[in-house]
Design an enzyme around this catalytic site. Structure first.
Site, mmCIF file in Angstrom:
data_model
loop_
_atom_site.group_PDB
_atom_site.id
_atom_site.type_symbol
_atom_site.label_atom_id
_atom_site.label_comp_id
_atom_site.label_asym_id
_atom_site.label_seq_id
_atom_site.Cartn_x
_atom_site.Cartn_y
_atom_site.Cartn_z
ATOM 1 C CG HIS A 1 -1.821 1.114 1.203
ATOM 2 N ND1 HIS A 1 -2.752 1.365 0.655
ATOM 3 C CD2 HIS A 1 -1.573 2.584 2.183
ATOM 4 C CE1 HIS A 1 -3.452 2.561 1.287
ATOM 5 N NE2 HIS A 1 -2.611 3.446 1.857
ATOM 6 C CD GLU A 2 2.008 3.247 3.481
ATOM 7 O OE1 GLU A 2 2.095 4.307 3.159
ATOM 8 O OE2 GLU A 2 1.357 3.221 4.234
ATOM 9 C CG HIS B 1 0.491 6.403 -0.883
ATOM 10 N ND1 HIS B 1 -0.676 6.796 -1.263
ATOM 11 C CD2 HIS B 1 0.102 6.417 0.455
ATOM 12 C CE1 HIS B 1 -2.197 6.812 -0.160
ATOM 13 N NE2 HIS B 1 -0.996 5.922 0.626
ATOM 14 C CG HIS C 1 5.572 11.533 -5.607
ATOM 15 N ND1 HIS C 1 6.883 11.482 -4.693
ATOM 16 C CD2 HIS C 1 5.550 12.888 -5.789
ATOM 17 C CE1 HIS C 1 7.585 12.702 -4.384
ATOM 18 N NE2 HIS C 1 6.754 13.492 -5.966
#
Length: 231
Positions: free
Chosen positions: A101-102, A105, A109
């Site tokens: 999940h991280e 991100h 980006h």
């Protein structure tokens, strides 16, 4: 005059409060359940996060271990993924889900995902505003006339920024989970039943963001009603 806990508008936020408490229980219960199930591939959350970044050509983001429980996050300013110790070190379904999940991100980006850029841009202002909003608003309750209106309107305006931040957070978090599950599925990193478990962890975590946005929106409505009752 409505004030504090004697203000009848407090009932507006009670449903969101109960929902938030249930969401916190749900995410903790689900996370603990899948923290006890080891992934067949034996990869830790850190290793899975690194694997996804390598597969997608991301080589300028580092992964660090941080303290706390479920304190995981990605900092786009420093390009660092920070995973809590259990997710950094453990090879569980939950740890892999959080790590992926991280990195979702990170991929946002890298690909210029607009909602992430908006959230990052307004985060400092929203944090500052949320700290000042309620003090300013309730200072206004002690004044009369024009001064009261100025203070209360300032508090409402600042808190509106915090609400916008919570609302923008929703698509950012949902999209990161979608990307994470796609990476875990398409790469074959997890078996289908393991992906289903990872999805349960991520879906439970998403409830906390929905609850936070609902609470913020209802709090804003409450402030507006209290202000208008002073007319």
């Amino acid at each position: 005059m409505p004030f504090g806990f004697f203000d009848p508008t407090i009932v507006l936020v009670l449903p969101a409060l109960f929902f938030a408490l249930w969401a916190q229980w749900k995410v903790q219960h689900t996370y603990q359940e899948y923290s006890r199930i080891r992934a067949a591939n034996g990869l830790t959350g850190r290793q899975m996060a690194q694997s996804i970044m390598t597969r997608n050509g991301v080589n300028d983001v580092t992964i660090e271990e941080v303290g706390g429980v479920l304190s995981d996050h990605y900092d786009p300013r420093t390009k660092v993924v920070r995973l809590s110790s259990s997710n950094f070190r453990d090879a569980s379904i939950a740890s892999i889900a959080v790590g992926a999940h991280e990195v979702g991100h990170v991929l946002q980006h890298a690909q210029g995902y607009a909602p992430l850029a908006i959230r990052s841009a307004i985060a400092p202002v929203a944090g500052f505003g949320s700290m000042l909003a309620f003090p300013l608003f309730f200072i206004g309750l002690f004044f009369g006339g024009h001064a009261a209106r100025i203070f209360m309107d300032a508090g409402i305006l600042l808190f509106t920024g915090a609400v916008v931040f919570q609302v923008v957070t929703l698509p950012v978090e949902f999209d990161a989970s979608r990307r994470a599950l796609a990476q875990l599925t398409e790469s074959g990193a997890l078996a289908p039943q393991e992906v289903a478990g990872a999805k349960k962890v991520l879906d439970a975590a998403a409830l906390t963001y929905v609850a936070a946005a609902a609470m913020a929106a209802l709090q804003l409505l409450r402030l507006v009603l209290i202000r208008d009752s002073r007319r």
